[in-house]
Design a protein around this motif. Structure first.
Motif, short mmCIF file in Angstrom:
data_model
loop_
_atom_site.label_atom_id
_atom_site.label_comp_id
_atom_site.label_asym_id
_atom_site.label_seq_id
_atom_site.Cartn_x
_atom_site.Cartn_y
_atom_site.Cartn_z
N VAL A 98 18.28 -65.07 -92.34
CA VAL A 98 17.19 -65.97 -92.65
C VAL A 98 15.85 -65.47 -92.03
O VAL A 98 14.85 -65.62 -93.06
CB VAL A 98 17.42 -67.58 -92.18
CG1 VAL A 98 16.23 -68.32 -92.31
CG2 VAL A 98 18.73 -68.14 -92.45
N TYR A 101 15.07 -62.95 -95.08
CA TYR A 101 14.59 -63.28 -96.22
C TYR A 101 13.28 -64.01 -95.99
O TYR A 101 12.53 -64.05 -97.06
CB TYR A 101 15.66 -63.94 -97.21
CG TYR A 101 15.93 -65.38 -96.85
CD1 TYR A 101 15.31 -66.59 -96.78
CD2 TYR A 101 17.43 -65.77 -96.50
CE1 TYR A 101 15.89 -67.83 -96.64
CE2 TYR A 101 17.75 -66.63 -96.16
CZ TYR A 101 17.11 -67.99 -96.20
OH TYR A 101 17.54 -69.19 -96.07
N GLN A 102 13.21 -64.85 -95.01
CA GLN A 102 11.73 -65.44 -94.81
C GLN A 102 10.57 -64.20 -94.65
O GLN A 102 9.56 -64.69 -95.05
CB GLN A 102 11.64 -66.48 -93.67
CG GLN A 102 12.74 -67.55 -93.97
CD GLN A 102 12.28 -68.51 -92.87
OE1 GLN A 102 12.46 -68.55 -91.72
NE2 GLN A 102 12.69 -69.94 -93.34
N ALA A 121 20.84 -70.82 -98.17
CA ALA A 121 19.27 -71.11 -98.26
C ALA A 121 19.15 -72.70 -97.89
O ALA A 121 17.95 -73.21 -97.74
CB ALA A 121 19.03 -71.03 -99.62
N HIS A 185 15.69 -73.91 -96.75
CA HIS A 185 15.04 -72.84 -97.08
C HIS A 185 15.03 -72.23 -98.37
O HIS A 185 14.63 -70.91 -98.59
CB HIS A 185 15.14 -71.68 -95.96
CG HIS A 185 15.85 -72.34 -94.55
ND1 HIS A 185 14.44 -72.88 -93.98
CD2 HIS A 185 16.66 -72.43 -93.68
CE1 HIS A 185 14.92 -73.41 -92.61
NE2 HIS A 185 16.32 -73.01 -92.50
N TRP A 186 15.18 -73.11 -99.30
CA TRP A 186 15.21 -72.62 -100.73
C TRP A 186 14.09 -72.04 -101.13
O TRP A 186 13.82 -70.96 -102.06
CB TRP A 186 15.80 -73.92 -101.67
CG TRP A 186 17.26 -73.95 -101.70
CD1 TRP A 186 17.94 -74.88 -101.19
CD2 TRP A 186 18.19 -73.11 -102.39
NE1 TRP A 186 19.21 -75.00 -101.78
CE2 TRP A 186 19.48 -73.80 -102.11
CE3 TRP A 186 18.04 -71.87 -103.10
CZ2 TRP A 186 20.73 -73.18 -102.64
CZ3 TRP A 186 19.50 -71.29 -103.48
CH2 TRP A 186 20.50 -72.02 -103.31
N TRP A 189 13.83 -68.39 -99.93
CA TRP A 189 14.82 -67.54 -100.58
C TRP A 189 14.48 -67.42 -102.12
O TRP A 189 14.38 -66.12 -102.52
CB TRP A 189 16.17 -68.32 -100.80
CG TRP A 189 17.26 -67.68 -101.59
CD1 TRP A 189 17.48 -67.99 -102.71
CD2 TRP A 189 17.97 -66.31 -101.09
NE1 TRP A 189 18.62 -67.01 -103.27
CE2 TRP A 189 18.70 -65.95 -102.31
CE3 TRP A 189 17.99 -65.52 -99.99
CZ2 TRP A 189 19.81 -64.95 -102.25
CZ3 TRP A 189 18.77 -64.30 -100.09
CH2 TRP A 189 19.45 -64.04 -101.13
N THR A 190 14.08 -68.57 -102.96
CA THR A 190 13.42 -68.12 -104.22
C THR A 190 12.30 -67.45 -104.27
O THR A 190 11.86 -66.74 -105.52
CB THR A 190 13.43 -69.36 -105.19
OG1 THR A 190 12.44 -70.29 -104.38
CG2 THR A 190 14.97 -70.15 -105.06
N THR A 196 18.11 -57.75 -104.11
CA THR A 196 18.49 -58.27 -103.16
C THR A 196 20.26 -58.31 -103.09
O THR A 196 20.54 -58.51 -104.17
CB THR A 196 18.14 -59.75 -102.74
OG1 THR A 196 16.84 -59.89 -102.40
CG2 THR A 196 18.85 -60.33 -101.56
N LEU A 198 23.17 -60.12 -101.56
CA LEU A 198 24.05 -61.32 -100.59
C LEU A 198 25.41 -60.98 -100.35
O LEU A 198 26.31 -60.90 -101.23
CB LEU A 198 23.96 -62.61 -101.30
CG LEU A 198 24.50 -63.76 -100.58
CD1 LEU A 198 23.67 -64.13 -99.07
CD2 LEU A 198 24.37 -64.96 -101.32
N MET A 215 22.86 -69.14 -104.91
CA MET A 215 21.80 -68.39 -104.37
C MET A 215 21.42 -67.41 -105.39
O MET A 215 20.36 -67.08 -105.60
CB MET A 215 22.14 -68.06 -102.79
CG MET A 215 22.16 -68.96 -101.90
SD MET A 215 22.60 -68.31 -100.27
CE MET A 215 21.35 -67.29 -99.61
N ARG A 219 18.06 -66.77 -108.31
CA ARG A 219 17.20 -65.64 -107.97
C ARG A 219 17.25 -64.61 -109.31
O ARG A 219 16.24 -63.82 -109.42
CB ARG A 219 17.77 -64.53 -107.01
CG ARG A 219 17.36 -65.11 -105.70
CD ARG A 219 16.01 -65.02 -105.12
NE ARG A 219 15.50 -63.58 -105.50
CZ ARG A 219 15.55 -62.55 -104.49
NH1 ARG A 219 16.44 -62.65 -103.57
NH2 ARG A 219 15.22 -61.26 -105.04
#
Length: 254
Positions: A98, A101-102, A121, A185-186, A189-190, A196, A198, A215, A219
């Motif tokens: 997290v 990706y943030q 997410a 946290h979508w 993520w988007t 990326t 995963l 997820m 994207r």
């Protein structure tokens, strides 16, 4: 080699596994620290040079008064600035995923590729395991016995404390960090724009297959999925498959 730098008045530690390769910044999960990436660093050398942060409250880094989302992302930004590496590949597991990706969403010019290991997410962690952790054991062997089958996943964070043994992280700190990690946290993520990967362990009790596929779908072709036969800690359960997936993804053009 262990190194230190200062961020926000606190000393943070990291391990630079060295070598001539291109840098890969790595962020560990709860209960772990930078040393957890030693097998990956060995597998990726010499093409890639893994540089792994002991995140706040973990490993040899200082504890902190708070463990919020912005706190961790600020540490990642300070780490990147300290390294002076330009746009870089970033890998994160669980909590570190997290954070990764943030960081990528909020600083797109600093992340060239992103690898997220087994975290979603939307997060709703159960802290019961953390609350059951022994705060102290009389010996390393007693700590291993108390942890049972989970001991191998935590052993890199074992520390001798006076006449007994415990962890390099604080249990109360971990509970605070897990609470702050929970949520939607979508948006971050988007917002990630770089390629990326995963990685979802098919036996994971943290990330479901449906959520992982959602997820990737959201994207729009900039993310893809790998699913080794592993649990939540893929790099531990399936180290060869994990390293191979990471290496293959990193070798592709952006």
């Amino acid at each position: 080699m262990r190194e230190f730098f200062t961020a926000g008045g606190r000393r943070l530690s990291y391990l630079d596994f060295g070598g001539p390769g291109r840098p890969l910044v790595a962020l560990h999960g709860h209960y772990n620290e930078a040393a957890a990436f030693a097998p990956l660093a060995e597998a990726l050398a010499p093409r890639w040079r893994v540089i792994a942060l002991d995140q706040r409250g973990h490993g040899e880094s200082d504890r902190a008064p708070s463990y919020g989302r912005d706190d961790y992302v600020a540490d990642a930004e300070a780490f990147h600035r300290h390294l002076g590496v330009g746009p870089v590949a970033v890998l994160g597991h669980s909590l570190g995923g997290v954070n990764a990706y943030q960081f990528a969403a909020r600083h797109p010019d600093r992340v060239s590729k992103l690898i997220v290991e087994d975290i979603g997410a939307f997060i709703d962690l159960d802290s019961s395991f953390t609350m059951r952790l022994p705060s102290h054991a009389r010996s390393r062997e007693a700590l291993v016995t108390a942890l049972g089958t989970t001991a191998p996943y935590l052993e890199c964070s074992f520390r001798q404390r006076g006449q007994g043994w415990g962890f390099s992280f604080g249990i109360d700190d971990t509970l605070a960090s897990q609470k702050a990690l929970n949520g939607d946290h979508w948006g971050d993520w988007t917002a990630v724009s770089c390629p990326t990967l995963l990685i979802h362990g098919i036996r994971s009790d943290v990330l479901t297959a449906d959520h992982a596929r959602d997820m990737v779908a959201r994207r729009g072709g900039r993310a893809r999925l790998a699913e080794p036969a592993a649990g939540h800690v893929v790099h531990h359960d399936a180290p060869e498959q994990f390293a191979a997936a990471v290496a293959a993804f990193l070798s592709e053009p952006c």
